[in-house]
Design an enzyme around this catalytic site. Structure first.
Site, PDB file in Angstrom:
ATOM      1  N   CYS A   1      33.079  28.167  30.452  1.00 10.22           N
ATOM      2  CA  CYS A   1      33.282  29.149  31.514  1.00 10.22           C
ATOM      3  C   CYS A   1      32.504  30.434  31.212  1.00 10.22           C
ATOM      4  O   CYS A   1      31.283  30.454  31.321  1.00 10.22           O
ATOM      5  CB  CYS A   1      34.769  29.406  31.731  1.00 10.22           C
ATOM      6  SG  CYS A   1      35.134  30.267  33.288  1.00 10.22           S
TER       7      CYS A   1
ATOM      8  N   HIS B   1      36.698  23.939  32.753  1.00  9.66           N
ATOM      9  CA  HIS B   1      37.579  24.027  31.583  1.00  9.66           C
ATOM     10  C   HIS B   1      38.003  22.627  31.126  1.00  9.66           C
ATOM     11  O   HIS B   1      38.960  22.056  31.646  1.00  9.66           O
ATOM     12  CB  HIS B   1      38.826  24.856  31.914  1.00  9.66           C
ATOM     13  CG  HIS B   1      38.547  26.316  32.073  1.00  9.66           C
ATOM     14  ND1 HIS B   1      38.529  27.186  31.012  1.00  9.66           N
ATOM     15  CD2 HIS B   1      38.245  27.047  33.179  1.00  9.66           C
ATOM     16  CE1 HIS B   1      38.238  28.403  31.445  1.00  9.66           C
ATOM     17  NE2 HIS B   1      38.054  28.351  32.755  1.00  9.66           N
TER      18      HIS B   1
ATOM     19  N   GLU C   1      39.495  21.948  28.505  1.00 10.71           N
ATOM     20  CA  GLU C   1      40.715  22.026  27.694  1.00 10.71           C
ATOM     21  C   GLU C   1      41.999  21.837  28.497  1.00 10.71           C
ATOM     22  O   GLU C   1      43.051  21.542  27.921  1.00 10.71           O
ATOM     23  CB  GLU C   1      40.769  23.371  26.950  1.00 10.71           C
ATOM     24  CG  GLU C   1      40.936  24.611  27.815  1.00 10.71           C
ATOM     25  CD  GLU C   1      39.622  25.196  28.291  1.00 10.71           C
ATOM     26  OE1 GLU C   1      39.574  26.409  28.570  1.00 10.71           O
ATOM     27  OE2 GLU C   1      38.634  24.430  28.410  1.00 10.71           O
TER      28      GLU C   1
ATOM     29  N   SER D   1      67.029  31.889  11.292  1.00  8.23           N
ATOM     30  CA  SER D   1      67.744  32.026  12.558  1.00  8.23           C
ATOM     31  C   SER D   1      68.382  30.718  12.999  1.00  8.23           C
ATOM     32  O   SER D   1      69.160  30.700  13.950  1.00  8.23           O
ATOM     33  CB  SER D   1      66.771  32.496  13.642  1.00  8.23           C
ATOM     34  OG  SER D   1      65.803  31.496  13.893  1.00  8.23           O
TER      35      SER D   1
ATOM     36  N   GLY E   1      66.356  28.363  14.020  1.00 12.11           N
ATOM     37  CA  GLY E   1      65.248  27.771  14.748  1.00 12.11           C
ATOM     38  C   GLY E   1      64.357  26.985  13.804  1.00 12.11           C
ATOM     39  O   GLY E   1      64.399  27.160  12.586  1.00 12.11           O
TER      40      GLY E   1
ATOM     41  N   ASP F   1      61.139  27.116  13.269  1.00 12.45           N
ATOM     42  CA  ASP F   1      60.116  27.875  12.546  1.00 12.45           C
ATOM     43  C   ASP F   1      60.670  28.492  11.265  1.00 12.45           C
ATOM     44  O   ASP F   1      60.092  28.341  10.183  1.00 12.45           O
ATOM     45  CB  ASP F   1      59.535  28.975  13.432  1.00 12.45           C
ATOM     46  CG  ASP F   1      58.869  28.443  14.683  1.00 12.45           C
ATOM     47  OD1 ASP F   1      58.423  27.278  14.651  1.00 12.45           O
ATOM     48  OD2 ASP F   1      58.799  29.172  15.681  1.00 12.45           O
ATOM     49  N   SER F   2      61.780  29.194  11.385  1.00 14.35           N
ATOM     50  CA  SER F   2      62.343  29.856  10.200  1.00 14.35           C
ATOM     51  C   SER F   2      62.951  28.842   9.239  1.00 14.35           C
ATOM     52  O   SER F   2      62.921  29.035   8.021  1.00 14.35           O
ATOM     53  CB  SER F   2      63.389  30.894  10.605  1.00 14.35           C
ATOM     54  OG  SER F   2      64.509  30.305  11.225  1.00 14.35           O
TER      55      SER F   2
END
Length: 523
Positions: free
Chosen positions: A92, A180, A182, A234, A236, A238-239
């Site tokens: 683009c 695009h 992607e 937390s 979650g 990720d943590s």
């Protein structure tokens, strides 16, 4: 972990130069899906990098015009184009930029948006497997015109706009595609990337399990002593993954800390602590609800709430760090957190400051070494590591939950009443989805409360209650999302339960906007 460390990742590597395009993260995801590590860098920083250390370079889309770039910005692009020896692909805006630098005109008034038919006019290995006509996704207001003879046109859109070209610079292939590849709307976009990686000769060795082993080695390199570490947990994914990685490096000197900021979902504190204890992460629980909520009352601006919450988290963790004599602090920052917070040196506009990125004060970082072991991973990649670590399914598939909690699901002035409405309504949404088997099929589901009200009738009397908006989305990595097409009977049950059990609510609505243009969370 630094970019210098990343240079030691085995296998191929692709550099994505970000000009602020809304789909830049998708380019990175598609390359990783094809087995090659991808890395995003702000375009102004690319000039100081050794781009020859990568197998290929991709220039992203942008909201900018090539004519608006400064001389310094153009010099960076010229260095990549004219001094590099590795294959180059412009998407683009990147397509327009390459064309412009090679002598073509970039014209306005030739915009194309959405699904567009293109004709493949020149045979080239970039389009191996493509038919003579394909549907692609366009999103541009300018286009390349009057190309010099050095540009070979490979594709033209149904509107006669140059959709792809090829040039040879320094004996290596340079491509531009106006569409695009992607986004999933470009049906053979993945194949185009696959062809480009083959042209580049990039080794397909990117695997999350390999990165995990590499990550542990690099984290041990960063830990220069046997000091104590604190990690915020937390519940979650990720943590939790960050804490499990930290335990492998710090052992018993890792102190998991769970801060109850009073902005949790109903029953969440008990559930999180129980899940963490089963994993051997026995958290220090800090009851700080009043401390947070008293500072948030009356605050309208969501960014200010994030700042307040980030500051209060930092104060609490600083107190614990000082008490325990900790040298390190671990947090579960992911790649989307960094990108949306403008952490790639401002390449993209700041969508929202995440409390563990933009909201963590500098004074805290000056007191303790902050480690972010998963900062270069997307959510689905973090989940892969979680499975490697035998994290229970209910934690792996637990819906993402923002660090600021329900504070970012309240629009307008923050009040305790709206907080309780949001908490109860969100619990109902999750309960109904679980009962109907949809909870594990969607990415995130919750309720939002604003200041707007709707006249209702309850118990034969007029009422004037809040409007609750339900948000349920499907996604892979959280960077893009679409609303879930839930059956009407499920939506009906959610609405009836909320209006019947929460007296202050008289209307329930359903959010049907994708990301982009909206974000998943309301603020």
């Amino acid at each position: 972990m630094t970019r210098q460390h990343l240079s030691r990742i085995p296998g191929g590597r692709v550099l994505i130069v970000d000009y602020g395009g809304q789909y830049t993260h998708l380019i990175a995801r598609r390359i990783r899906e094809l087995g090659v590590y991808s890395e995003i860098v702000f375009h102004r920083d690319a000039g100081s990098l050794d781009v020859e250390g990568y197998d290929a370079v991709i220039l992203s889309g942008s909201h900018l015009s090539v004519r608006s770039l400064s001389r310094g910005d153009l010099e960076v692009a010229e260095k990549i184009l004219f001094n590099g020896s590795k294959p180059l692909l412009g998407i683009c805006f990147g397509h327009q930029l390459i064309g412009y630098l090679l002598g073509a005109d970039v014209a306005s008034g030739c915009g194309e948006y959405g699904r567009t038919r293109v004709s493949i006019t020149g045979g080239d290995e970039l389009f191996n497997g493509w038919s003579s006509e394909e549907t692609v996704w366009m999103s541009h207001g300018e286009c390349v015109e009057n190309p010099p003879g050095s540009l070979r046109i490979l594709a033209v859109s149904e509107n006669r706009v140059i959709a792809a070209f090829k040039a040879v610079v320094n004996n290596r292939a340079v491509y531009g595609v106006q569409f695009h590849p992607e986004v999933h709307h470009t049906g053979k976009g993945r194949l185009l990337f696959d062809n480009f990686l083959r042209i580049a000769g990039a080794r397909r060795e990117w695997r999350v399990e390999n990165y995990y082993r590499y990550l542990l080695d690099e984290l041990r390199r960063e830990v220069v002593d046997d000091g104590v570490a604190v990690v915020g947990v937390s519940g979650g994914i990720d943590s939790t993954v960050t804490a499990l990685i930290g335990r492998k490096v710090f052992g018993e000197k890792l102190i998991p800390v769970f801060v109850d900021h009073g902005l949790l979902r109903e029953g969440e504190r008990e559930s999180v602590v129980s899940s963490l204890e089963k994993l051997g992460l026995n958290p220090l629980v800090v009851d700080a609800g009043e401390r947070f909520i008293s500072r948030l009352e009356g605050v309208v601006d969501c960014e200010e709430r994030r700042r307040v919450i980030g500051e209060e988290f930092a104060k609490i963790f600083a107190e614990i760090v000082e008490k325990e004599g900790a040298r390190y602090f671990l947090q579960g920052t992911t790649y989307p957190d960094i990108i949306e917070s403008g952490g790639i040196r401002g390449a993209a506009s700041v969508i929202k400051s995440h409390h563990n990125v933009g909201g963590l004060p500098e004074w805290f970082r000056d007191r303790v070494k902050v480690l972010e072991p998963i900062r270069y991973l997307y959510k689905d990649e973090v989940r892969e590591i979680a499975r490697l670590l035998n994290v229970p399914w209910e934690l792996v598939e637990r819906h993402p939950y923002p660090g600021p909690g329900l504070a970012v699901r309240i629009i307008g002035s923050f009040t305790r009443k709206k907080l309780e409405i949001c908490r109860k309504a969100s619990r109902i949404v999750e309960d109904v989805l679980r009962e109907h088997g949809f909870y594990g099929k969607v990415w995130q589901a919750f309720a939002v409360v604003g200041d707007d009200k709707w006249v209702g009738v309850k118990g034969d009397a007029r009422s004037h209650g809040y409007i609750v908006t339900i948000r349920v989305v499907e996604s892979v990595d959280g960077m893009t999302a679409d609303y879930s097409r839930l059956p009407y009977d499920v939506l009906d049950e959610i609405s009836r339960r909320i209006t019947n059990s929460i007296p202050d609510v008289s209307m329930v609505t359903y959010a049907v906007t994708s990301k982009p243009p909206s974000t998943i969370e309301p603020c």
